[in-house]
Scaffold this active site. Structure first.
Site, PDB file in Angstrom:
ATOM      1  CG  ASP A 104      -6.398  -2.881   1.671  1.00  0.00           C
ATOM      2  OD1 ASP A 104      -5.946  -2.270   0.522  1.00  0.00           O
ATOM      3  OD2 ASP A 104      -6.069  -1.538   2.819  1.00  0.00           O
ATOM      4  CG  ASP A 149      -2.256  -0.115   1.343  1.00  0.00           C
ATOM      5  OD1 ASP A 149      -2.289   0.451   0.125  1.00  0.00           O
ATOM      6  OD2 ASP A 149      -3.126   0.913   1.953  1.00  0.00           O
ATOM      7  CG  ASP A 197      -4.688   1.247   5.375  1.00  0.00           C
ATOM      8  OD1 ASP A 197      -4.819   0.538   4.503  1.00  0.00           O
ATOM      9  OD2 ASP A 197      -4.056   2.020   6.177  1.00  0.00           O
TER      10      ASP A 197
END
Lengths: 1031, 283
Positions: A729, A386, A725
């Site tokens: 996801d 990410d 997070d």
């Protein structure tokens, strides 16, 4: 399993236009049908959200949900719908009952082998009891010990798992949420669970959105969609339909996101599991997760061991039949050999080693939820990371300023070591004042002790960034604001794209100053002059060109750019004038342009280094983000995901000044893939991209796409780690070989789905994790090599007992003493061994052919070192028997008489006669000595297992635990041999001192042989010896 | 690894195995080519050859340190065991008086066991020591054990076959040989027998011991080992059971009464004593 039941609680299909949800009526059909359906459902789930409520006008909306947009539902109707649809809550993922979890630990994987061993033991005992009345109880004891060992290790791993899931529970937010609904015109607070489709809901700043809402009116409402889309910037909402994509349109807000400020009213369009968030959760819990690499390795290992055990067992079964033993004895031999082959202590050793590493990792901020995931990180070959929060600091920071026709760089590091720039310029002075005054952000109270960068603020990210920056590099914003009170203000909105405020001048002149900030092109439109070194000049084309260049340059860095200008209002507007911001009654043109300030969420300091380490460790780092391609690319370049000198096809086209279509995409190693392109790609095309580009950035991706990317990487045979997070996801986290959730910013759902949690949200911690994972893999190899070696001196006595009919040189109890006693601590101590070479400089292991236990390891342990050990044991055995009267030659074929308990005058080589018990005491003394010999040769084995390639002299003896291990096994052996009462308890007898020394030459031989072997391997890399013996 | 493995059909598995055993493309047998096999076999040949040599060497060295005459350690033989003749399976002496065959083998064994030897006549009542005194005194002479000492159980001119044919069987008791063991510590010693429990004692009835009192003479000690004491004869004590209650199993325990032989070892039921079952079947 739980899916069938879950469907029952899903909200009505007719309200949700998604095609996948039209399966309700088919529920009753046959199971097979259902399963097939389920599979297609999962595929559907991976596709984008289909929703059209945002396109409807308010009237259409009102009819669709049959609700009055002012009065809301009637309470009766709401009750009805609630009854029909069920509560507005996510169905928790099907939790495995505790006893199932326990059984899984008890019977899973390695334990099965031990259970089979135990059952075989009981079987053998049963056979013996049935055919002979007074047989030894050895097999019974062995079976019981095996069962106890499995149970203890099972309980231990269960306890470990339970402990980490407890940590998870503490993360869970248990506070029941409230929602404000309007029913029959009355506002009422109800539990979020009772919100139904069609409800009119009001949300305000600080609330959690109770369900998916279609907005009908807003007042400066902003929501933080970061948990859903990963975009850190709060989104402004309005009742207008702005985008085809329901995730991007302004008039929809989503369940479980947070309202940052303002208020809004909306109609609930979906609740519970049918919300976007709920669908992601369902998708997550429905994903089938593959085995962890270490589990696959252990399975492979079990296959090898069972293969060897089966082969030996069957061949000796046949052999003993040929030698003339009865079939009953042959069966008992068969079972005995199989059991002797099972490394009883290894299961516990592996668990302990993994636990130790997990502990070490959690000290380095990697909390491992699933023990087996410890190693997975080590074999990771691709990390899909990410951007926000993991690679970056997750806070907007001022990065650059442009004034006096120069770009100045601000300090963006976490520590704020402070770079200097032209602070002396008057332009800077004015720019700073505008940035500080024309700013609605403020520090939250009571944080004076914190460093400025760490303080919490109210207001949006850019304004907070400006606030902090000014506080840091100029002066106290609070004082400034007190001295220049705000008299009027136009807040920022998306149509104006600027923000204006009017302040009283601090010099006591009673005059006002108008300050403005906003999108640079908008600001420039207002300006007719510009400021250079404190002096005003009329705006000219050169300046405009300079401005354009600066704007493009800063924008190209992926930064958000704001322009600043001001106007000293004439004296007619001095103190006391009532400014009206709705009908503007003051001049707002011909302003003076001051400069630009650009902001970015800067990369974390440790990240570029960590990315570099990953690269040298052969790990591909892919950035997957919901952010814009330019920002994503800028950060990717900043942290080294796109390394210096590598360019994308677009860069190449720009450099060569040809259209992108004319460049050869194969030449560009880097690529930035836009989510909308990804949407139209076939999996083959995606594979192509993943194969041909080493540096990949995916921008503007949706949660489902993240999953597709992970699957694409896994198709390439990669072991994929995914960080994330947001709730969005979690499917990818679950699908990944190892999902890594963020401890600070991560949502609960992502933590649930992940295998590991980064407590400090820092990408660099992953690298330490990788290092630990690789180290434990190497060390487990050593540990297993050590443990397996002693298997040969444990099996061969039994084999020779059968073939040569000699007294049994090593009994069951002594075998257990080795496997579960003396070998344990040394084997575990190898987990503390430091790496032989830089493990971060080699490629990740290939799970297909780089196995934990391979033929070479078995060859080394069984064929070479084990054989030497066996000889050491036999030597000791023969020494003791010879010194007591039985010379080796007379032992051959003695078994039948030796074992006859009524043969009490058995003659030895000297003509002396022995009673049964006297012989047995001697036999058990021999077994004790054999056991001690194994301990002695295991000293050498432990030392050689410290390294696989290096010499021990290079590696050193710095591992104190290992030294402790050697001492411990020696003391334990001495304890077992010399403690009074052991002759009764374990049938172990005190040894004369010289018998300890018999194995020493063999111990030396092991050490010398292996040093020579390793020396040859080092001298001839890739040579025959390395190919055959380097494990 | 997440990519699901397709289930292999049985044929495929067989095919894979076939290919593993012999791969015609790469000429690999069990995963190795001929040269590869040759190398690995050579390696192990050399390796194991070396190990064998090393093992042989250490064994040879060890055997050099072991004396031919006396074992290095005798601490396990501190108490010599007692044993009976005829030696039967499970030490059950079962005599079917009418069934000649049931005891014939005992008689055969005893005849063989009691075959006369030509040994020295020694002075009774004292140890027959033959010290080396610096020079090897070899071979050692052995004392004669005269069969006639066994009286009714000597089997000389005995039509009753050691009493087996009349239901008054002889059981011989002997003490295990232990090198350099001075049994009795210079005091006379004898063997006594009793029924194990009260009812056994009742059923056992009367018995006679030969030599009288069950004495064992000191002159048969010490024993100097198979190698030196070539013709060594073990002293015997015979017990003749005169009126054992027929058709009942009787537990008999005989033990030696000597100053330096403990007979109360919990573990070893044959240290200084011997227990056996006696059953005389009469119709």
């Amino acid at each position: 399993m739980g899916r069938g039941g879950k469907k029952g609680t899903v909200t009505p299909r007719e309200l949700n236009p998604s095609p996948r949800l039209k399966r309700g009526p088919k529920m009753g059909k046959r199971r097979k049908m259902k399963r097939k359906k389920k599979k297609t459902d999962m595929e559907e789930m991976k596709k984008e959200v289909v929703l059209d409520d945002h396109k409807l006008t308010l009237e259409e909306l009102s009819t669709k949900y049959s609700v009055d947009l002012m009065m809301g539902l009637s309470p009766e109707r709401a009750q009805e719908i609630l009854k029909k649809n069920g509560p507005n809550a996510l169905t928790p993922p099907p939790t495995t009952p505790e006893w199932v979890k326990f059984c899984r630990q008890l019977f899973g994987g390695f334990s099965i082998l031990l259970w089979i061993g135990a059952i075989l033991c009981f079987l053998a005992y049963g056979i013996q009891v049935h055919y002979k009345e007074d047989s030894t109880k050895d097999n019974l004891y062995l079976g019981m010990v095996l069962a106890i060992v499995v149970m203890i290790t099972g309980c231990f791993s269960y306890y470990q798992e339970a402990k980490s899931s407890k940590i998870m529970e503490s993360f869970r937010n248990m506070v029941p949420q409230q929602a404000l609904v309007i029913r029959a015109g009355e506002k009422m607070q109800i539990n979020v669970e009772d919100v139904v489709v069609g409800d009119l809901v009001e949300v305000k700043g600080g609330d959690r959105i109770p369900a998916d809402l279609r907005l009908i009116s807003t007042q400066g409402c902003k929501v933080d969609n970061s948990s859903l889309t990963g975009e850190s910037e709060p989104q402004t909402l309005s009742p207008d339909f702005t985008h085809e994509n329901p995730l991007e349109t302004r008039n929809i807000c989503f369940f479980s996101t947070n309202c940052v400020e303002g208020t809004a009213r909306g109609i609930v369009i979906a609740t519970g599991d049918s919300t976007v968030m709920g669908r992601i959760a369902t998708l997550t819990s429905g994903l089938v997760v593959g085995k962890t690499p270490i589990a696959a390795e252990i399975e492979h290992f079990i296959q090898l061991i069972t293969g060897v055990a089966g082969f030996l067992g069957v061949s000796f079964f046949v052999l003993s039949l040929i030698l003339g033993y009865g079939w009953l004895e042959a069966v008992i031999f068969l079972i005995g050999i199989i059991v002797a082959n099972v490394p009883e202590g290894l299961l516990a050793t592996v668990t302990v080693c993994l636990t130790l590493t997990a502990k070490r990792m959690s000290r380095k901020n990697c909390l491992v939820k699933n023990l087996e995931a410890v190693e997975t990180l080590g074999s990771t070959s691709t990390i899909c990371s990410d951007k926000t929060g993991t690679l970056t600091q997750n806070r907007m920071t001022v990065a650059h300023m442009w004034f006096d026709k120069t770009i100045y760089e601000a300090d963006t590091s976490e520590e704020q070591t402070g770079k200097t720039f032209a602070k002396g310029s008057t332009t800077w002075f004015i720019l700073a004042r505008i940035a500080a005054l024309c700013n609605r952000a403020d520090f939250k109270p009571n944080q004076e002790t914190l460093p400025i960068a760490k303080r919490a603020t109210t207001g949006d990210a850019s304004e907070s960034a400006l606030l902090k920056f000014m506080e840091q590099s100029y002066s106290s914003v609070k004082e400034m604001r007190e001295q220049n009170p705000k008299v009027a203000e136009i807040p920022f909105n998306s149509t104006n794209k600027y923000q204006m405020s009017i302040h009283l001048q601090e010099d006591g002149s009673q005059a006002h100053v108008l300050m403005m900030k906003g999108a640079p092109e908008r600001i420039l439109e207002f300006c007719s002059t510009y400021l250079l070194k404190g002096k005003e000049y009329p705006m000219d084309d050169e300046m405009k060109k300079n401005f354009q260049n600066a704007y493009l340059e800063l924008g190209g860095l992926g930064e958000r750019v704001l322009g600043f200008c001001f106007l000293n209002l004439p004296s007619t507007f001095s103190k006391g004038f009532r400014f009206n911001t709705d009908e503007i009654n003051f001049p707002m043109e011909n302003l003076c342009f001051v400069g630009l300030i650009s902001m970015i969420d800067p990369p974390r300091a440790a990240v570029p280094d960590a990315v570099g380490k990953c690269r040298s460790a052969g790990i591909k780092v892919i950035m997957v983000t919901g952010d814009h391609p330019i920002t994503a690319k800028a950060i990717a370049k900043g942290v080294g995901i796109i390394s210096e000198g590598n360019e994308t096809a677009e860069d190449m086209a720009a450099r060569l000044q040809v259209p992108v279509s004319q460049t050869n995409p194969r030449e560009a190693k880097a690529i930035v893939v836009h989510g909308s392109d990804l949407k139209d790609m076939t999996s083959e095309q995606l594979d192509e991209i993943l194969k041909n580009h080493t540096e990949i950035v995916f921008a503007r991706t949706s949660p489902q796409q993240k999953l597709i990317i992970v699957e694409g990487c896994q198709r390439q045979g990669a072991v994929v780690a995914v960080t994330g997070d947001g709730v969005n996801d979690s499917p990818a986290l679950k699908k990944a070989d190892i999902g890594i959730a963020m401890g600070i910013s991560g949502s609960d759902v992502s933590k649930q789905a992940a295998d590991m949690i980064l407590l400090d949200d820092n990408f660099a911690s992953i690298v330490t994790g990788v290092e630990e994972g690789r180290l434990i893999f190497d060390n487990l190899k050593k540990s297993i090599a050590y443990t397996l070696t002693s298997n040969i001196p444990e099996i061969t006595p039994f084999l020779l007992f059968i073939i040569l009919s000699i007294p049994l040189p090593l009994g069951t109890i002594t075998i257990l003493c080795i496997d579960l006693g003396t070998d344990m601590v040394p084997a575990i101590s190898l987990a503390y061994e430091s790496a032989e070479s830089d493990i971060m400089k080699r490629a990740p292991r290939n799970p297909k052919n780089d196995n934990l236990v391979n033929n070479r390891l078995i060859g080394m342990a069984y064929g070479q070192i084990g054989m030497i050990q066996a000889l050491a044991g036999f030597f000791t055995y023969f020494v003791i028997l010879a010194e007591n009267g039985f010379k080796p030659i007379d032992l051959l074929g003695i078994r039948l008489n030796w074992e006859d308990r009524f043969f009490n005058d058995l003659e030895d080589s000297y003509g002396q006669q022995w009673t049964y018990e006297q012989r047995k005491v001697l036999e058990f003394t021999c077994q004790t000595a054999f056991f001690v010999s194994i301990v002695v040769v295991q000293w050498a084995d432990l030392i050689i297992c410290k390294t696989r390639r290096n010499s021990v002299f290079q590696q050193g003896m710095k591992n104190n635990i290992l030294i402790f291990g050697i001492m411990e096994e020696t003391f334990l052996a001495a304890f077992l041999s010399y403690t009074p009462g052991m002759d009764v308890a374990l049938r172990m007898y005190p040894l004369k001192l010289p018998w300890w020394l018999c194995a020493i030459p063999y111990s030396v031989l092991i050490f010398v042989y292996d040093e020579i072997r390793k020396l040859t391997i080092r001298r001839h890399p890739g040579g025959w010896l390395e190919r055959e013996t380097y494990y | 690894m997440v990519i699901q493995k397709e289930k292999k059909s049985c044929g495929q598995v067989v095919e894979e195995w076939k290919e593993f055993v012999w791969n015609p493309r790469t000429h690999q047998f069990m995963g190795r080519t001929g040269t590869s096999w040759a190398f690995i076999l050579l390696f192990y040949l050399v390796f194991y050859g070396f190990l064998t040599a090393m093992f042989t060497l250490t064994m040879w060295v060890m055997l050099q340190t072991v004396s031919d005459h006396t074992p290095k350690y005798q601490d396990r033989l501190a108490t010599p065991g007692l044993m009976i003749r005829p030696k039967t399976e499970n030490l059950d002496v079962i005599v079917n008086v009418s069934d000649t065959e049931s005891w014939d083998q005992h008689v055969q064994k005893l005849n063989k066991f009691l075959e006369p030897q030509k040994n020295d006549v020694c002075r009774p009542g004292r140890y027959y020591e033959q010290p080396d005194n610096g020079v090897l005194n070899y071979p050692k002479r052995a004392c004669q054990f005269n069969r006639t000492q066994l009286g009714d159980c000597s089997g000389i001119g005995d039509p009753t076959h050691y009493g087996y044919s009349t239901g008054q069987p002889c059981v011989f008791i002997k003490m295990n040989r232990v090198i350099n063991f001075y049994a009795g510590a210079n005091q006379s010693m004898n063997v006594t027998c009793v029924g194990k429990r009260d009812e056994d004692a009742e059923n056992l009835g009367n018995f006679v011991m030969f030599p009288a009192n069950g004495n064992i003479d000191l002159m048969y000690f010490p024993y100097y080992g198979k190698r030196f004491h070539v013709n060594y004869t073990q002293p015997l004590v015979a017990v003749k059971f005169l009126n054992v209650t027929p058709n009942v199993e009787v537990n008999v325990e005989c033990r030696i009464n000597a100053a330096n032989i403990a007979t109360d070892d919990e573990r070893d039921k044959f240290a200084g004593r011997v227990a056996f079952k006696l059953r005389i079947n009469k119709t």
